[in-house]
Design a protein around this motif. Structure first.
Motif, short mmCIF file in Angstrom:
data_model
loop_
_atom_site.label_atom_id
_atom_site.label_comp_id
_atom_site.label_asym_id
_atom_site.label_seq_id
_atom_site.Cartn_x
_atom_site.Cartn_y
_atom_site.Cartn_z
N ARG A 264 0.07 -0.82 -10.41
CA ARG A 264 0.78 -1.34 -9.25
C ARG A 264 1.58 -2.58 -9.60
O ARG A 264 2.71 -2.76 -9.16
CB ARG A 264 -0.26 -1.67 -8.17
CG ARG A 264 0.27 -2.45 -7.01
CD ARG A 264 -0.86 -2.96 -6.14
NE ARG A 264 -1.71 -1.87 -5.69
CZ ARG A 264 -2.95 -2.04 -5.24
NH1 ARG A 264 -3.48 -3.25 -5.17
NH2 ARG A 264 -3.67 -1.02 -4.86
N TRP A 265 0.97 -3.41 -10.45
CA TRP A 265 1.65 -4.66 -10.80
C TRP A 265 2.60 -4.47 -11.96
O TRP A 265 3.66 -5.08 -12.00
CB TRP A 265 0.62 -5.73 -11.13
CG TRP A 265 -0.07 -6.20 -9.89
CD1 TRP A 265 -1.33 -5.87 -9.49
CD2 TRP A 265 0.47 -7.05 -8.88
NE1 TRP A 265 -1.61 -6.47 -8.28
CE2 TRP A 265 -0.52 -7.20 -7.89
CE3 TRP A 265 1.70 -7.70 -8.71
CZ2 TRP A 265 -0.33 -7.97 -6.75
CZ3 TRP A 265 1.89 -8.46 -7.58
CH2 TRP A 265 0.89 -8.60 -6.61
N GLU B 192 0.72 5.73 -2.84
CA GLU B 192 0.74 4.57 -1.96
C GLU B 192 0.06 3.37 -2.61
O GLU B 192 0.51 2.23 -2.47
CB GLU B 192 0.04 4.89 -0.64
CG GLU B 192 0.87 5.77 0.28
CD GLU B 192 0.06 6.25 1.47
OE1 GLU B 192 0.25 5.71 2.55
OE2 GLU B 192 -0.78 7.16 1.28
N TYR C 139 -1.16 -10.63 -9.35
CA TYR C 139 -2.59 -10.97 -9.37
C TYR C 139 -3.39 -9.68 -9.48
O TYR C 139 -3.37 -8.83 -8.57
CB TYR C 139 -2.97 -11.71 -8.09
CG TYR C 139 -4.35 -12.34 -8.17
CD1 TYR C 139 -4.50 -13.68 -8.53
CD2 TYR C 139 -5.49 -11.61 -7.90
CE1 TYR C 139 -5.74 -14.26 -8.63
CE2 TYR C 139 -6.74 -12.17 -7.99
CZ TYR C 139 -6.87 -13.51 -8.36
OH TYR C 139 -8.09 -14.08 -8.45
N GLU D 222 7.43 -1.45 -3.66
CA GLU D 222 8.24 -0.93 -2.56
C GLU D 222 8.10 -1.75 -1.29
O GLU D 222 9.06 -1.96 -0.56
CB GLU D 222 7.86 0.55 -2.31
CG GLU D 222 8.16 1.39 -3.55
CD GLU D 222 8.22 2.87 -3.28
OE1 GLU D 222 7.84 3.29 -2.17
OE2 GLU D 222 8.65 3.60 -4.19
N LEU D 223 6.88 -2.20 -1.00
CA LEU D 223 6.69 -2.85 0.30
C LEU D 223 6.96 -4.34 0.27
O LEU D 223 7.32 -4.93 1.28
CB LEU D 223 5.27 -2.59 0.81
CG LEU D 223 4.97 -1.12 1.05
CD1 LEU D 223 3.59 -0.93 1.62
CD2 LEU D 223 6.01 -0.52 1.99
N VAL D 224 6.77 -4.95 -0.88
CA VAL D 224 6.96 -6.40 -0.92
C VAL D 224 8.28 -6.74 -1.62
O VAL D 224 9.03 -7.58 -1.17
CB VAL D 224 5.77 -7.09 -1.59
CG1 VAL D 224 5.95 -8.59 -1.61
CG2 VAL D 224 4.48 -6.72 -0.87
N ALA E 136 0.36 -15.69 -1.08
CA ALA E 136 0.58 -14.60 -2.03
C ALA E 136 2.00 -14.06 -1.95
O ALA E 136 2.60 -13.71 -2.96
CB ALA E 136 -0.44 -13.50 -1.78
N LYS E 137 2.51 -13.99 -0.73
CA LYS E 137 3.84 -13.43 -0.56
C LYS E 137 4.87 -14.23 -1.37
O LYS E 137 5.71 -13.67 -2.08
CB LYS E 137 4.20 -13.45 0.92
CG LYS E 137 5.40 -12.62 1.30
CD LYS E 137 5.62 -12.76 2.80
CE LYS E 137 6.98 -12.23 3.21
NZ LYS E 137 7.06 -10.78 3.15
N VAL F 106 4.43 -13.70 -5.07
CA VAL F 106 5.04 -12.45 -5.52
C VAL F 106 6.55 -12.63 -5.66
O VAL F 106 7.17 -12.14 -6.59
CB VAL F 106 4.69 -11.30 -4.56
CG1 VAL F 106 5.46 -10.04 -4.93
CG2 VAL F 106 3.20 -11.03 -4.57
N HIS G 177 10.64 -4.52 -2.06
CA HIS G 177 11.66 -3.65 -1.50
C HIS G 177 12.52 -2.96 -2.54
O HIS G 177 13.73 -2.86 -2.41
CB HIS G 177 12.54 -4.43 -0.51
CG HIS G 177 11.73 -5.13 0.53
ND1 HIS G 177 11.00 -4.45 1.48
CD2 HIS G 177 11.50 -6.44 0.76
CE1 HIS G 177 10.36 -5.32 2.24
NE2 HIS G 177 10.65 -6.53 1.83
N GLY H 247 -8.63 -4.63 -4.61
CA GLY H 247 -7.70 -3.75 -5.30
C GLY H 247 -7.29 -2.51 -4.55
O GLY H 247 -6.15 -2.36 -4.14
N SER I 235 2.47 1.95 -5.19
CA SER I 235 3.77 1.39 -4.80
C SER I 235 3.67 0.18 -3.89
O SER I 235 4.68 -0.35 -3.45
CB SER I 235 4.60 2.48 -4.11
OG SER I 235 3.94 2.89 -2.95
N ALA I 236 2.46 -0.26 -3.60
CA ALA I 236 2.29 -1.31 -2.59
C ALA I 236 3.17 -2.53 -2.84
O ALA I 236 3.80 -3.03 -1.92
CB ALA I 236 0.82 -1.72 -2.54
N VAL I 237 3.21 -3.00 -4.06
CA VAL I 237 3.97 -4.23 -4.31
C VAL I 237 5.46 -3.94 -4.46
O VAL I 237 6.29 -4.51 -3.75
CB VAL I 237 3.46 -4.93 -5.58
CG1 VAL I 237 4.30 -6.16 -5.87
CG2 VAL I 237 2.01 -5.29 -5.43
#
Ligand SMILES: Nc1ncnc2c1ncn2[C@@H]1O[C@H](COP(=O)(O)OP(=O)(O)OP(=O)(O)O)[C@@H](O)[C@H]1O
Ligand SMILES: Nc1ncnc2c1ncn2[C@@H]1O[C@H](COP(=O)(O)OP(=O)(O)OP(=O)(O)O)[C@@H](O)[C@H]1O
Ligand SMILES: O[C@@H]1[C@H](O)[C@H](O)CO[C@H]1O
Ligand SMILES: [Mg+2]
Ligand SMILES: [Mg+2]
Lengths: 327, 324, 504, 359
Positions: free
Chosen positions: C398-399, C348, C330, C355-357, C320-321, C324, C359, C339, C351-353
């Motif tokens: 999120r996506w 939170e 997805y 900000e965290l993935v 998945a990483k 992305v 960046h 989900g 922003s999961a994707v």
């Protein structure tokens, strides 16, 4: 009850395999197993087996219990103290059993009705029960009529030993219980508490019952232990709790609840007992013993988990028969 | 408007730290009633020292608990004992340099154990409780194996220096731990991408994976982090104690779990704080200290300790009702 | 005989979930409850069935007040609810699950034989006998929803509340539900039916109560008003629904955006290929469990390494990483599992994707929430305090904030109300029109027809037993064609041979 | 042939020395350096016997206070065919079944180092009463029979600790003007003792001396140091690091009594002697500390009593003629080339054992 072919797919199968293998190793190392060795193995480890049963039922409903060892100490102390006061062995043992059940009920109430986390509840109650044991009998000592030990070492029809009878009794109680609606509900609860509640299942009631039964197993364990040592020792059960959880997991019981059964836990506990003996019989240097024992345990657990995990098994198979999917 | 204010009030009261703070204050008052010297600088200072070490253990424990998937580290005591034994064996020309190398070494050692835990949990699918429980016996066994039970430990003065007074009741060790605690809480757990990912992974591994977060490594790193912090805690412990013993830290494992939970972290993962664990540690140490000050037989002491713990858990850590 | 709800209110902390709700339902009546996401439908259902307590108001049945202290209590009075979140136990078998609320006994022991018979009876009625003996964990989602219904029916409800179980069901399942509902109706059972699918409501229900913001705004015989009228009542302002049938663009040449020649479908041990054009929306149809989800998962790296061609370049996606990082997204309709982060707050979750993935920062989270019309109190509340549909909007959001190039969506609008669903379709269309692509599974054929009509290039592929059994384009995209392709009549005898052939 | 090993031992000792005996040692606790040193001493002594061809092999097992595990280990040793079992028990009361099955097989059972009372066994153990009496008498005498002390004991519920507490109580009863302000377990742990002492220091401001057992001395000193106070009197330890610290503190006086790790060598010597068919002196056997009616015990008095003066005639040495008073300097000399964690150790030679205990 369990069909031959099905055994392999049961969650306890890996532990059965481990137990058999280690028995074989022990046999080879000692040029055959003597009856007396097996007998002492049973006499000595019945308390551990009882606790494995007890902790398993609590794990099945998504809980756990690390106070059972302390309950064992308490039962031991109670029996010895009462016997010392002149009560008969039978009365003393029954009161010991009652105390254990009360301890279990208390755990159940705090966990089920007060909704406190089981691990921490039983951590706290283990301090309480151990404290009471130490309070009643600060010094190890006291003794009980040797008839008690005779009863324990003897048995029905000459060959079914008392500890085995007691174990069978516990197994029967539980096996009976899970054949009532309680059983399915307990497994349901272990799977998901919220859904269980929404399905009209008496969540509190089941938790209380399960911990009560766990208390009962600790009571039986305490009686067996007392019969083995014929004396009082306020700290004797302290180390037993965590071992019993390890036994359950080796026996294929899922710590997340809802999966596994007491049969596996018994096998797991059996494996742990034989492991202690093997490490001694192999006569490793004393400094490496605990290290080696830890490693074997780790390998055993991993092996039993791998054996029970379809996905991982497939992966491993995939490594060996490469290309099955691709070409 | 007043509704909003009310909400804020309720929020503050519901803050997971509140029970621990209130509990600590009550215990301090209780301690003072029982013994005049309880609030003396020296006693507070000694309580802070012990709290500091348990705090470190609870930081380690919290990281693993937050990582979810029934995460629990039962090897923290063993790791601490191990680094307490091996850490001080590092001897260089200058004592200061020795301590610096020790710090790195114990972090690496603890981290290695954590890595094995993490791999066992993530790749071999062993339940954390069992994996770490068994690792704890492996680690203890390892310490005995290597030292033959006879560690050649003499703790150098630089390391012993962590007990030196700094200001008021705060000694060097407590100061280090408090600073470390705040730094880790704010910059590691709350602000860093890793910390934020840890919460998500701990809460819902599957969803985190789909977001592109590599949950396996996030969880493994939580164990590595826990191991490293526990390693450091072991070094602090030996500096505080002055001598090393086999298994000297074994009681820290369960205490760290209790501290974390009393501090408001749920065992289900995806949620929690380091600071809460520190407060939980304070509560536990206060209870132990007060009970020491009371002159009573050992059994009774243990009984009362358990009852207090149960009481705290019942007030503080009950699961929400199933019926809302 | 009637169920009467009088001024019932329920609030969670400061959030008001139902406000003075009122309704009367008569025996033998099937009452639809219709409302936007978060309008209080599920909460009302839970209050009636004893799962949550109300703060005020009265519920009575036949003039006797019902004030259940627990679901157990409610069940005693045969008031039963199926749950939007399912109440099944994955470690138990289908028959155990069906009977768990009321296990038959013989001499105190569970009477397994009778249990099986009971379950079999009901499953037979639902044409699901084949599920006997299976673990619930082995079932496809739609089957689970059917079992959830069976579990309710077996309790012989006098009041049955069906909370959105049909949102995961396929047409033929829904027909069975329809039959069962009419049977119950005949017996005089009161049924409250919650769904966002208008067609079903028209087909099954006698009357409808509209909920908006926790209030019951009106009750009407179902045929009295058009879909658009109901929609407007739900929303509170006039609005029109969108239907796509017949509005599709003709087939056109597309620039290949992504191509995958060897997509594994593990459930069937088959492989498929797929071409995605720039600006295209691809709908994936088919009966549940015919490999649609596998197809998307595989492209997203869910089954390990996969080779694809992206923008003409060969790339591999391992997990998945990496997916992305190539700009894939997805979105799953299984909120609880794939989900939401239930212990975390809205920001939170959003922003999961990004900000965290990826960046990058999300400049204005509030704006995103508002654009998606998420109904929330404040950004720092837990996501679980939102209604199901609103939770799903955040998952989608999120996506969307991560500006994806290809969206893989598996029933992304599950549980989202009609209005929001249209909004979402528009978002998807916008993304596709910007030169990206959307591949979307839906259990609702209508939805696929609609969304594919919103862009220039589109197609619907239909899957059957791990294969693409049809590719529909242009005006071929309609419900009849999709339905026909989903059940190819003559494919059954040849299935084995065909599968073998395809193993390259 | 394990069934008749006792007979073997008594009648055919020459035979045995050809084949050699097999000795099993089950150690019930394994968590501190003291025990590790004990096991090391045991193995070294076994190697000597092995070289001499007297024993063929030995087995050692350790457990972390797990009574069930100790029983399993003992059973495994019995099954492996040991001729003698030496047991340092987890608890003095948990051995019944194992002792019984060993005795049934004619295996010699010697309870060693820490005592336990079982019919049919021998017990060769440290004299906990003597150990603690010396410490307690010393502190009372140094205080001139008047003052306040605090006690830090071992682990509650453990046999050794109880014997020691009883002995301390007996001595304290003879000094009515010594007041014991409090007594709390330090669990033979430096950190626990440190914490207990810190609490004492903040609770009481009139402590004249600290009465404790071995292992915990340094933790207690650290508590004083952290409080910015210096202890004047404290019963101490014989671990090298403590002896060193003590020697560097001028205003501080202490005493170290060995509960010697090396006792285990004597236990082994006695066991081997018995296997070889020798008989014990009647006078060597005294009542078991846990059972006054069971005269099966050889009590090993503390080997060394370390004080600054090393005065053999001091009051606290009265009645402990077998214990040797040595000076702190002498003790430091004896441990000079040892690791910091080593205890002052020592054991009787095989000849001395034969002389002292056998006919
Ligand atoms: N979700 C639930 N599942 C099972 N039993 C429940 C549930 N909620 C409450 N109960 C039980 O029902 C009984 C009465 O519930 P009630 O809501 O009055 O609890 P309470 O005494 O107010 O609890 P609290 O201590 O939280 O105030 C209690 O025994 C409680 O444990
Ligand atoms: N456990 C909870 N805690 C706090 N608020 C909640 C909780 N459950 C629901 N709510 C709130 O109550 C309101 C009504 O929610 P409910 O689930 O009844 O909506 P719904 O009509 O079923 O929506 P959907 O169509 O999305 O399922 C929403 O605003 C929601 O945020
Ligand atoms: O290890 C302990 C202590 O060191 C104590 O001094 C005596 O018994 C041993 O068991
Ligand atoms: Mg209440
Ligand atoms: Mg809903």
């Amino acid at each position: 009850m369990i069909k031959g072919k099905k055994v392999v797919s049961q969650s306890f199968f890996p532990s059965l395999l481990l137990l058999v293998i280690f028995f074989a190793i022990m046999g080879v190392m000692n040029h055959g197993l003597t009856l007396s060795f097996v007998k002492s193995l049973i006499l000595t480890n019945t308390p551990a087996l009882c606790l494995a049963i007890g902790v398993t039922v609590t794990i099945l409903v998504g809980g756990t219990d690390i106070s059972l060892g302390s309950i064992v100490s308490l039962v031991n102390v109670v029996i010895i103290t009462l016997a010392g006061l002149g009560y008969s062995i039978t009365i003393s043992a029954l009161i010991g059993l009652l105390v254990a059940v009360i301890c279990g009920v208390f755990n159940g109430i705090v966990i089920g009705i007060m909704r406190v986390n089981p691990l921490l509840t039983t951590f706290a109650t283990s301090t309480i029960y151990a404290g009471i044991a130490l309070w009643i009998l600060p010094n190890p000592g006291g003794s009980i009529d040797y008839a008690f030990a005779k009863w324990y070492m003897g048995g029905l029809f000459g060959f079914i030993m008392t500890p085995v009878m007691l174990l069978i009794l516990l197994v029967f109680i539980w096996a009976g219980a899970i054949r009532t609606p309680f059983g399915l509900k307990a497994y349901a609860l272990g799977c998901n508490e919220k859904k269980a509640y929404a399905s009209g299942i008496n969540v509190n009631g089941i938790r209380v019952l399960v911990h009560t039964f766990a208390g009962l197993t600790a009571g039986v364990a305490g009686i067996c232990l007392t019969a083995t040592i014929c004396s009082g020792s306020p700290t004797v059960g302290a180390t037993m709790s965590l071992n019993s959880i390890a036994a359950a997991v080796i026996g294929g019981v899922s710590l997340n609840g809802g999966k596994g059964g007491i049969f596996g836990a018994i096998l797991g506990a059996g494996f742990l007992s034989i492991l202690s003996s093997i490490v001694v019989a192999a006569n490793f240097s004393s400094y490496s013993q605990s290290f080696i024992k830890g490693l074997i345990l780790l390998i055993g657990v991993i092996a039993s988990i791998l054996a029970g995990d379809k996905v991982l098994k497939d992966k491993i198979k995939g490594i060996f028969c490469k290309g099955g999917a691709k070409s | 408007m007043s509704q909003a204010k009310n909400n804020i009030m309720i929020e503050t009261l519901k803050n997971s730290y509140t029970p621990a703070i209130v509990g600590s204050i009550l215990l301090l008052i209780f301690g003072r009633v029982l013994s005049k010297g309880f609030l003396s600088i020296n006693n507070i200072s000694s309580i802070l020292m012990m709290t500091s070490i348990l705090t470190m253990a609870s930081i380690a424990q919290a990281a693993v608990i937050i990582s979810g998937d029934s995460g629990l580290d039962m090897s923290i005591g063993a790791i601490m004992s191990m680094t307490a034994l091996f850490g001080p064996m590092i001897v260089l020309q200058s004592e200061g340099a020795s301590v610096a190398v020790m710090v790195i070494a114990v972090i690496v050692m603890g981290g290695m154990v954590g890595l094995i835990n993490g791999i066992g949990v993530q790749f071999l699918k062993v339940v954390p409780l069992v994996m770490t429980l068994i690792m704890s016996s492996v680690v203890n066994g390892f310490s005995i194996f290597i030292t033959k039970g006879q560690p050649a430990v003499s703790v150098n003065d630089a390391l012993l220096g962590i007990s030196k007074q700094l200001v008021g009741p705060v000694r060097i060790l407590s100061a280090i731990v408090i600073i470390l605690l705040v730094l880790l809480e704010v910059f590691f757990l709350r602000k860093s991408n890793y910390g934020r990912s840890l919460f998500l992974v701990g809460n819902n591994t599957n969803a985190a994976n789909l977001c592109g977060i590599n949950s396996k490594w996030v969880i493994i790193f939580a164990y590595v982090f826990a191991g490293a912090i526990a390693g450091l805690a072991g070094l602090m412990l030996v500096g505080y104690a002055g001598t090393a013993q086999m298994n000297m830290a074994s009681s820290y494992t369960m205490l760290s779990v209790a501290a974390v939970v009393i501090g408001g972290t749920k065992l289900t993962g995806g949620k929690g704080t380091f600071i809460g664990g520190a407060l939980g540690a304070l509560v536990l140490i206060l209870i132990a200290t007060i009970l020491q000050a009371l002159n009573m037989v050992a059994g009774l002491r243990s009984l009362i300790q358990g009852v207090i713990l149960i009481a705290i858990l019942m007030v503080n850590s009950r699961a929400p009702k199933l019926r809302q | 005989m009637s169920l009467e709800i009088k001024n019932v209110s329920k609030h969670y902390g400061a959030v008001i979930a139902i406000k003075e709700a009122n309704m009367v339902v008569n025996s033998g009546e099937v009452r639809a409850i219709l409302g936007g996401n978060g309008s209080g439908k599920s909460t009302l259902a839970k209050v009636i069935s004893g799962l949550v307590g109300s703060n005020s108001g009265e519920i009575s049945f036949d003039g006797v007040p019902l004030d259940f202290s627990s679901p157990k209590d409610a069940k005693k009075h045969q008031v039963i609810m199926t749950s939007q979140e399912l109440s099944l136990f994955k470690n138990l078998t289908v028959e155990e699950n069906i009977c768990i609320c009321n296990l038959p006994t013989k001499n105190m022991m569970t009477n397994r034989k009778q249990m099986k018979e009971r379950a079999k009876d009901i499953l037979k009625r639902m044409q699901l006998e084949s599920l006997m003996g299976k673990l619930v964990s082995e079932l496809a989602p739609n089957q689970q929803y059917m079992v959830e219904l069976a579990k309710a029916i077996v309790q012989e409800p006098r009041i049955l509340i069906i909370d959105e179980i049909t949102s995961a069901l396929y047409r033929e399942d829904v027909e069975i539900v329809d039959e069962i509902v009419s049977e119950l109706k005949q017996k005089g059972c009161i049924i409250l039916f919650i769904s966002h699918r208008m067609a079903e409501l028209y087909a099954m229900c006698d009357s409808v109560t509209i909920m908006r913001n926790g209030e019951t705004v009106g009750t009407y015989p179902i045929m009295d008003k058009t879909e658009d009228e109901y929609l407007s009542l739900m929303i509170g302002s006039k609005i029109e629904s969108y239907h796509g049938e017949g509005k599709h663009q003709e087939k056109s040449k597309r620039d290949i955006f992504m191509r995958a020649n060897h997509i594994p479908i593990p459930s069937y041990h088959t492989y498929e290929m797929l071409e995605i054009g720039k600006g295209e929306i691809i709908g994936i149809a088919g009966l549940q469990g015919h490999g649609q989800t596998d197809l998307l998962q595989a492209l997203y790296g869910g089954f390990g390494k996969i080779n694809i061609e992206l923008d003409g370049k060969k790339v591999t996606v391992k997990n998945a990483k990496e997916a992305v990082s190539h700009g894939f997204a997805y979105i799953s309709g299984d909120r609880e599992r794939d989900g939401t982060f239930s212990e975390r707050n809205l920001t939170e979750n959003l922003s999961a994707v990004q900000e965290l993935v990826k960046h990058k920062k999300i400049p204005n989270a509030k704006k995103v929430l508002d654009e998606l019309h998420v109904k929330y109190d404040n950004q720092n509340e837990l996501i679980t305090s939102l209604s199901g549909g609103n939770q799903q909007k955040i998952v989608v959001g999120r996506w969307l904030t991560a500006s994806p190039r290809i969206i893989f969506a598996d029933d992304p609008t599950k549980g989202i109300d009609v209005n929001a669903r249209t909004d979402l379709h528009k978002e998807f269309a916008k993304i596709a029109n910007n030169g990206n692509a959307v591949v979307m599974i839906s259990s609702d054929d209508d939805e696929l027809v609609s969304i594919t009509s919103m862009v220039k290039t589109s197609k619907v592929i239909v899957m059957y037993e791990g294969h693409i059994s049809a590719i529909l384009e242009g005006n071929d995209i309609n419900r009849e064609n999709i339905f026909a392709a989903a059940m190819p009549i003559n494919a059954i005898p040849e299935e084995k041979g065909a599968r073998e052939d395809d193993k390259r | 042939g394990s069934g008749d090993s006792t007979k073997n031992a008594t009648t055919e000792s020459t035979d045995a020395s050809e084949e050699g005996f097999v000795i099993g040692f089950s150690n019930g606790y394994w968590g501190n350096t003291w025990r590790a040193q004990m096991v090391e001493d045991f193995e070294a002594r076994c190697e000597e016997y092995k070289e001499d061809g007297i024993i063929a092999d030995y087995m050692v097992s350790n457990t972390e206070s797990d009574a069930t595990e100790q029983l399993n280990q003992i059973n495994a040793m019995i099954d492996a065919g040991v001729d003698a079992l030496i047991i340092d028990p987890v608890s003095p009361t948990t051995l019944t079944s194992a002792v019984q099955s060993a005795l049934d097989k004619g295996i010699l059972v010697v309870i060693g180092s820490d005592p336990a009372a079982y019919e049919g066994t021998y017990c060769v153990c440290g004299n906990d009463a003597a150990f603690q009496s010396i410490l307690t008498t010393w502190i009372c005498e140094k205080l001139g029979g008047k003052g306040n002390i605090v006690s830090i004991t071992g682990e509650a519920g453990v046999g050794t600790d109880i014997l020691r507490q009883d002995a301390a109580a007996e001595i304290l009863a003879k000094y009515p003007n010594i007041k014991e302000l409090a007594s709390v377990p330090g669990r033979w742990s430096e950190t626990e003792a440190q914490s207990v002492m810190s609490t004492y220091l903040s609770t009481y401001d009139n402590i004249d001396g600290v009465l404790t057992q071995d292992v915990m001395a340094e933790g207690i000193l650290k508590a004083f140091e952290n409080a910015g106070e210096t202890p004047s009197l404290m019963t101490g330890d014989t671990v090298k690091s403590f002896l060193t610290t003590w020697s560097e503190m001028d205003d501080f006086d202490s005493i170290g009594v060995t509960y010697t790790c090396g006792f285990i060598c004597t236990v082994l010597d006695v066991a081997v002697g018995l296997l070889q068919g020798e008989e014990l002196n009647e006078s060597a056997l005294v009542a078991n500390p846990y059972d006054k009616n069971l005269k099966n015990t050889i009590m090993l008095d503390p080997t060394y009593v370390v004080t600054r003066e090393g005065d053999q005639d001091a009051v606290w040495m009265e009645g402990h003629d077998l214990s040797k008073a040595i000076t702190l300097d002498k003790a430091l000399e004896m441990v000079a080339d040892k690791a910091d964690t080593n205890f002052l150790d020592g054991w009787l030679s095989r000849e001395e054992v034969a002389e002292a205990y056998f006919k």
